[in-house]
Design an enzyme around this catalytic site. Structure first.
Site, short mmCIF file in Angstrom:
data_model
loop_
_atom_site.label_atom_id
_atom_site.label_comp_id
_atom_site.label_asym_id
_atom_site.label_seq_id
_atom_site.Cartn_x
_atom_site.Cartn_y
_atom_site.Cartn_z
N ASP A 224 50.70 57.11 55.14
CA ASP A 224 50.30 56.10 56.13
C ASP A 224 50.89 54.74 55.77
O ASP A 224 51.36 54.01 56.64
CB ASP A 224 48.77 55.95 56.16
CG ASP A 224 48.11 56.97 57.07
OD1 ASP A 224 48.80 57.87 57.56
OD2 ASP A 224 46.89 56.87 57.27
N ASP A 230 48.48 49.35 45.83
CA ASP A 230 47.05 49.29 45.50
C ASP A 230 46.38 50.66 45.44
O ASP A 230 45.21 50.76 45.10
CB ASP A 230 46.28 48.33 46.44
CG ASP A 230 46.12 48.84 47.86
OD1 ASP A 230 46.79 49.82 48.24
OD2 ASP A 230 45.31 48.23 48.61
N CYS A 369 41.50 48.68 50.35
CA CYS A 369 42.20 48.53 51.64
C CYS A 369 41.32 47.93 52.72
O CYS A 369 41.84 47.42 53.71
CB CYS A 369 42.70 49.88 52.14
SG CYS A 369 43.65 50.83 50.97
O1 KQY Z 1 45.50 51.94 52.75
C1 KQY Z 1 45.66 51.03 53.49
N1 KQY Z 1 45.88 49.84 53.03
C2 KQY Z 1 45.63 51.19 54.93
C3 KQY Z 1 45.66 52.56 55.38
C4 KQY Z 1 45.87 52.62 56.84
C5 KQY Z 1 45.64 53.91 57.42
C6 KQY Z 1 45.71 53.91 58.89
N2 KQY Z 1 45.35 55.16 59.43
#
Ligand code: KQY
Length: 386
Positions: A224, A230, A369
């Site tokens: 993704d 991170d 996240c």
């Molecule tokens: O891990 C992230 N920083 C964001 C993940 C986004 C996934 C969207 N389906």
């Protein structure tokens, strides 16, 4: 204080991005909602987001931003939680690490030409982790306004930047070093017209760092985000990095961990120090089940999340709050060891593992996240000029 858009870059005005363990004013979070990414109309994910917010609120204030459709529900859930406020904000999804501002701080030491202490924010461009061809969903117009809205609410100076970059793709030690991955920042789906040197230059002048350590790849299966740092590693303190590890040499994660270990162990940081690496074993491996996948309603507007997909699960995707570590737990055999490693790495923090974090990884990320720290202004000791 009047709100400002700065046309100069942060570092020439005396700003830098502080380390996550430096004092926070508060934590910002979004609220999951879209049924084509979160199973069962996002109900299970909302419970875990709420538990993450409550866990963080024991250490620092939390602001949850929720859409108009969700506002009343979230308000009702949180109205008796003293350290949590709920504000209305529209968004395409709830990954505030990536859509929120990257906060920077000017310490205003009296020895500096910049006397005034200030917190400001960088407003990067966002393209849903890859744009029309490779992004996670096809409309990110509301996400692209999240950083601006937060900075307006806080009356903070905004440093807009034309580069496409997400907060989860960078980690800093607050002392001049940034870690990132080539897999993400050099991916043609982000800034195809910029060279590695040009991207590094922008990191330096916007984050106020002097050294960028480039790891080749992120965590296996983190498609993704194209390998956000991170999910692979983070600083624990200057010159000490926690690295996702796996003992099984036949697992595709193994070569990625070894590769990062090799780069980090041959690197020095901005202050010329060797980097100590602490390994933390990944959970699982974990996979999306049939039942979980069935709960996601395909819309044609977001990437499908089919059963059998390897989940990009790791324990380094945690949030450092004021005096607390809020980390994911997966109900996995490695949870206890992860707790022990985190406790040793952060002896002065209380470590809280949030059960059910699997729900967040089903959506593509984890606790780091979905959170964004807003630094507090430093306390200046006027007498001693520090
Ligand atoms: O891990 C992230 N920083 C964001 C993940 C986004 C996934 C969207 N389906």
């Amino acid at each position: 204080m009047a709100k400002k858009v700065s046309l100069r870059n942060p570092s020439e005005l005396g700003f830098h991005m502080p380390a996550e363990w430096e004092p926070h004013l508060q934590c910002w979070m979004g609220w999951p909602e879209r049924p084509d990414n979160w199973r069962e109309n996002a109900g299970p994910a909302q419970m875990v987001f709420a538990n993450v917010a409550i866990a963080i609120s024991k250490f620092e204030p939390v602001t949850i931003c929720a859409s108009s459709a969700q506002y009343e529900k979230v308000f009702q859930m949180m109205q008796h939680k003293l350290n949590i406020r709920v504000v209305e904000m529209s968004m395409n999804d709830s990954w505030f690490r990536d859509t929120g501002p990257t906060f920077v701080r000017r310490d205003g030491k009296s020895s500096s030409v910049f006397q005034e202490q200030e917190v400001a924010g960088i407003d990067w461009q966002f393209n849903s982790w890859g744009g029309p061809e490779d992004g996670c969903y096809d409309d990110w117009s509301l996400d692209n306004l999240v950083a601006k809205k937060i900075l307006e609410l806080e009356r903070h100076t905004r440093f807009p930047h034309h580069i496409i970059l997400e907060g989860g793709s960078i980690h800093v030690d607050g002392e001049g070093t940034c870690i990132t991955t080539e897999e993400c920042l050099l991916n043609p789906n982000r800034n195809p017209d910029m060279s590695k040197e040009e991207i590094e230059h922008e990191l330096k002048i916007y984050l106020g760092v002097t050294k960028v350590i480039w790891l080749p790849r992120g965590l296996y299966g983190d498609d993704d985000t194209n390998g956000h740092v991170d999910n692979l590693c983070c600083f624990v303190k200057p010159a000490v990095v926690l690295l996702s590890w796996i003992n099984d040499e036949s697992d595709p994660q193994y070569e990625r961990s070894v590769e990062a270990f090799s780069v980090l162990s041959n690197a020095t940081d901005a202050k010329g120090r060797k980097i100590e690496i602490v390994k933390i074993h990944v959970p699982g491996p974990l996979y999306m089940t049939e039942k979980e996948a069935e709960g996601i309603i395909e819309s044609g507007h977001a990437v499908p999340r089919p059963p059998g997909t390897r989940l990009a699960a790791s324990y380094v995707n945690f949030y450092i709050a004021n005096g607390g570590i809020v980390a994911p737990a997966f109900g996995d055999k490695w949870d206890q060891e992860a707790y022990d490693v985190l406790k040793r790495a952060f002896p002065n923090h209380e470590v809280v593992m949030v059960q059910g974090s699997r729900e967040i990884v089903l959506g593509g990320g984890n606790i780091h996240c979905i959170t964004q720290q807003q630094p507090a202004l430093p306390v200046v000791d006027v007498k001693n000029n520090i």
